[in-house]
Write a protein that holds these residues in place. Structure first.
Motif, PDB file in Angstrom:
ATOM      1  N   ASP A 301      24.781-110.845 -17.283  1.00 59.02           N
ATOM      2  CA  ASP A 301      25.689-110.155 -18.195  1.00 59.02           C
ATOM      3  C   ASP A 301      27.037-110.850 -18.257  1.00 59.02           C
ATOM      4  N   ARG A 305      27.698-114.523 -21.808  1.00 58.52           N
ATOM      5  CA  ARG A 305      28.722-114.291 -22.830  1.00 58.52           C
ATOM      6  C   ARG A 305      29.236-115.608 -23.405  1.00 58.52           C
ATOM      7  N   SER A 327      21.991-104.494 -20.362  1.00 58.34           N
ATOM      8  CA  SER A 327      23.053-105.426 -20.736  1.00 58.34           C
ATOM      9  C   SER A 327      23.045-105.702 -22.238  1.00 58.34           C
ATOM     10  N   THR A 329      24.963-107.878 -23.517  1.00 59.29           N
ATOM     11  CA  THR A 329      25.065-109.330 -23.567  1.00 59.29           C
ATOM     12  C   THR A 329      23.686-109.967 -23.611  1.00 59.29           C
ATOM     13  N   ARG A 332      22.034-109.414 -26.988  1.00 60.03           N
ATOM     14  CA  ARG A 332      22.526-110.371 -28.000  1.00 60.03           C
ATOM     15  C   ARG A 332      21.966-111.768 -27.752  1.00 60.03           C
ATOM     16  N   ARG A 605      35.343-111.086 -15.161  1.00 58.19           N
ATOM     17  CA  ARG A 605      34.662-111.880 -16.183  1.00 58.19           C
ATOM     18  C   ARG A 605      35.352-113.220 -16.407  1.00 58.19           C
TER      19      ARG A 605
END
Length: 621
Positions: A301, A305, A327, A329, A332, A605
């Motif tokens: 996750d 990104r 997730s 992320t 996607r 992150r």
């Protein structure tokens, strides 16, 4: 036989048939109209009865029981809106393939559609959310003594079979009764030898037939999906054999105790990088202890990104099992990898491909197919040695593992931060003893477990309501998991979800339920601070963050439960370890600040992104 005695005999026939098919637990929502059902449940051998004052709590308790027990509980309600209160639990059971049996008492059919008190149109109230529904006829001696496929008992049997699956799911039996509802005196409870009772013979196994229509006394079977031949997985076996860059995505599983270990074995034996959702059964599988270096990952996750990571780690084959990953992320990323071959393996009632990315969809048991792909003998075949990995496959696995290791090195720098809710999620996992169950609430708790709890060989299971992903009924579901034998149980829940189902704490009267609630209290909806809507003041705070200003320790006092405060992850870990060793239910609260938590997440992150960029931009020797 007077009317009350007939009603009781009718209800006893229903519960005897359910017990015959393995039902052991009945949740009661009290009411006058369901008196025959309640009395019958009490006197049917082998049934355990629990009483809930709130039907929604009864529904979610039964849901939790079904998740942990892998067999259905029956829910008894009175007529009217009591039945409607079960809809959220039925929706979650349907979406998650959890067995559940609703037995609703009703007024006589002639009272429907008029102004009769406490009467609504109960038949079909759950729509397509149930696998099977039946509007039983009014009790009669002729129907009671009828045998064969059209008998009431056979209808109940069919409902039980549909609930058990595969695929498992909710079913609905609507049972109308005329007054008098119960026998004239307690002597009419039928406590004599069951052989003297005028019940139909329960030994016959007639073939089920289908009837149509919506009039009283008819039933409908909902469409289900059957498993296809096991040879259909030869396609994915071939694809895996020729793939240079395979990837396994293990989403939330209906039976994590089967699917998770199968995913772990495939990862270890065939060197397939595996992205393991915390609800997949693979993230914390004990098998990881015997598979050192198995490419089972949980930090995706964070690093997926990055567009560069998406490109570097682009697979040519994606095998997907379980529901949509927690997730966003990863979800996607799957869409970004749409040119890859994507194979979904699923035997549930609902198609698990809402992005329409699957190039192949196998109607089969995920555990069975993954075990055969691993070739470990668990599918009935002999053990085969794992084939040596080709150099390009070793490099592919190494690329994933290097990114995973670097990400966790960055993440773990923040896992003692008292302002970071992810640190409390990690502390909760560390505190669980062998054999424990963690039930994770929707919204931020499940995302924090997903993002901040590293894969490890632990003898625990992690469950959650990710079918419809609601925050309603979480407390009751946690209690139901304990009732289903999953204990000790720890429930990780936010303050809004806790408030939403405080009534569920009444189940804690049963001191045999060993539950510790970890209450993450940030005075509102912390997840919205992670979304762009946070910039839209003055609407954001009152309408999305929704600070409530409640001191939830008073809920513990109301229900007579021990209450502990923890102010650091270390203190939380200590409090959980102590709580799971004590009988009964208790609450441990950690207080956090929504905005400081958001900044902590962003710092983590950013640290992972910096470390990932170093790897991605490193010059090759």
């Amino acid at each position: 036989m007077n009317g009350g005695e007939l009603n009781l005999a009718w209800a006893r026939a229903i519960f005897s048939a359910l017990a015959e098919y393995g039902v052991e637990e009945v949740e009661i929502g009290p009411g006058s109209r369901c008196a025959p059902l309640v009395l019958a449940a009490q006197i049917t051998p082998g049934l355990r009865i629990r009483v809930h004052l709130d039907e929604r709590c009864a529904g979610f308790f039964a849901l939790g029981y079904g998740r942990a027990h892998l067999g259905p509980a029956a829910i008894v309600t009175t007529s009217g809106t009591a039945v409607a209160n079960l809809l959220p639990a039925v929706v979650e059971a349907d979406q998650s393939d959890v067995p559940l049996i609703v037995v609703s008492a009703d007024r006589p059919p002639a009272m429907r559609g008029a102004d009769a008190n406490q009467t609504i149109m109960q038949p079909g109230i759950f729509g397509e959310r149930v696998r099977f529904d039946a509007d039983l006829p009014l009790p009669s001696v002729d129907e009671l003594n009828k045998d064969g496929p059209r008998s009431v008992v056979e209808v109940v049997r069919r409902a039980a079979r549909q609930a058990a699956g595969p695929p498992s799911g909710p079913v609905h039996l609507n049972v109308p009764f005329e007054k008098p509802l119960q026998p004239e005196s307690p002597e009419g409870l039928g406590l004599e030898d069951p052989a003297d009772s005028p019940l139909p013979d329960l030994a016959s196994e007639a073939e089920a037939i289908e009837r149509g229509g919506d009039t009283p006394g008819t039933w409908r079977r909902r469409p289900g999906k059957r498993l296809r031949g096991r040879d259909q997985d030869t396609l994915v076996a071939h694809r895996l054999a020729i793939s240079r860059r395979p990837l396994l995505v293990a989403g939330p599983a209906g039976d994590p105790g089967l699917d998770g270990p199968a995913a772990t074995r495939l990862a270890a034996r065939r060197g397939v990088p595996t992205l393991a959702d915390p609800l997949s059964g693979a993230r914390f599988d004990q098998g990881l202890a015997g598979a050192e270096g198995a490419p089972v990952m949980g930090a995706y996750d964070h690093f997926l990104r990055l567009p560069e990571a998406l490109e570097r780690l682009r697979p040519d084959l994606i095998i997907r099992v379980g529901r949509t990953p927690t997730s966003g992320t990863l979800e996607r990323a799957l869409a970004a990898w749409h040119r890859s071959i994507q194979v979904v393996i699923d035997d549930g009632a609902h198609r698990k491909d809402h992005q329409r990315l699957a190039t192949h969809y196998l109607r089969a048991s995920a555990a069975a197919v993954l075990n055969r792909l691993a070739g470990d003998g668990r599918s009935g075949e002999g053990d085969r040695p794992s084939p040596p990995l080709a150099p390009h496959r070793r490099r592919w696995m190494s690329d994933w593992m290097e990114m995973e290791t670097a990400a966790w090195a960055a993440i773990e720098k923040d896992l003692s931060d008292a302002d970071h809710e992810g640190a409390y999620a990690a502390a909760t996992i560390r505190a669980l003893p062998p054999g424990a169950t963690l039930f994770v609430s929707s919204s931020m708790p499940v995302r924090d477990v997903d993002s901040y709890c590293r894969p490890a060989a632990l003898d625990i299971q992690v469950l959650g309501n990710r079918g419809a992903s609601g925050i309603d009924g979480i407390v009751s579901t946690v209690m139901g998991c304990a009732g289903g034998g999953a204990g000790p149980v720890v429930g990780l829940v936010g303050d809004i979800a806790f408030y939403h189902d405080m009534n569920g704490l009444l189940a804690a009267r049963d001191k045999q339920l060993n539950v510790v609630f970890v209450l993450v209290d940030n005075d509102g909806g912390g997840i919205f601070h992670m979304l762009p809507i946070r910039h839209f003041e003055p609407v954001f705070t009152p309408c999305f963050a929704t600070p409530h200003g409640l001191d939830l320790r008073h809920a513990a006092r109301l229900y007579g439960l021990p209450f502990t405060e923890a102010s650091t992850p270390a203190e939380l870990e200590e409090a959980i370890a102590a709580g799971v060793g004590r009988a009964g239910t208790e609450i441990v609260r950690v207080r956090t600040d929504r905005e400081r938590n958001r900044r902590s997440h962003e710092r983590t992150r950013a640290r992972v992104a910096r470390r990932a960029h170093e790897i991605l931009n490193r010059e090759e020797p």
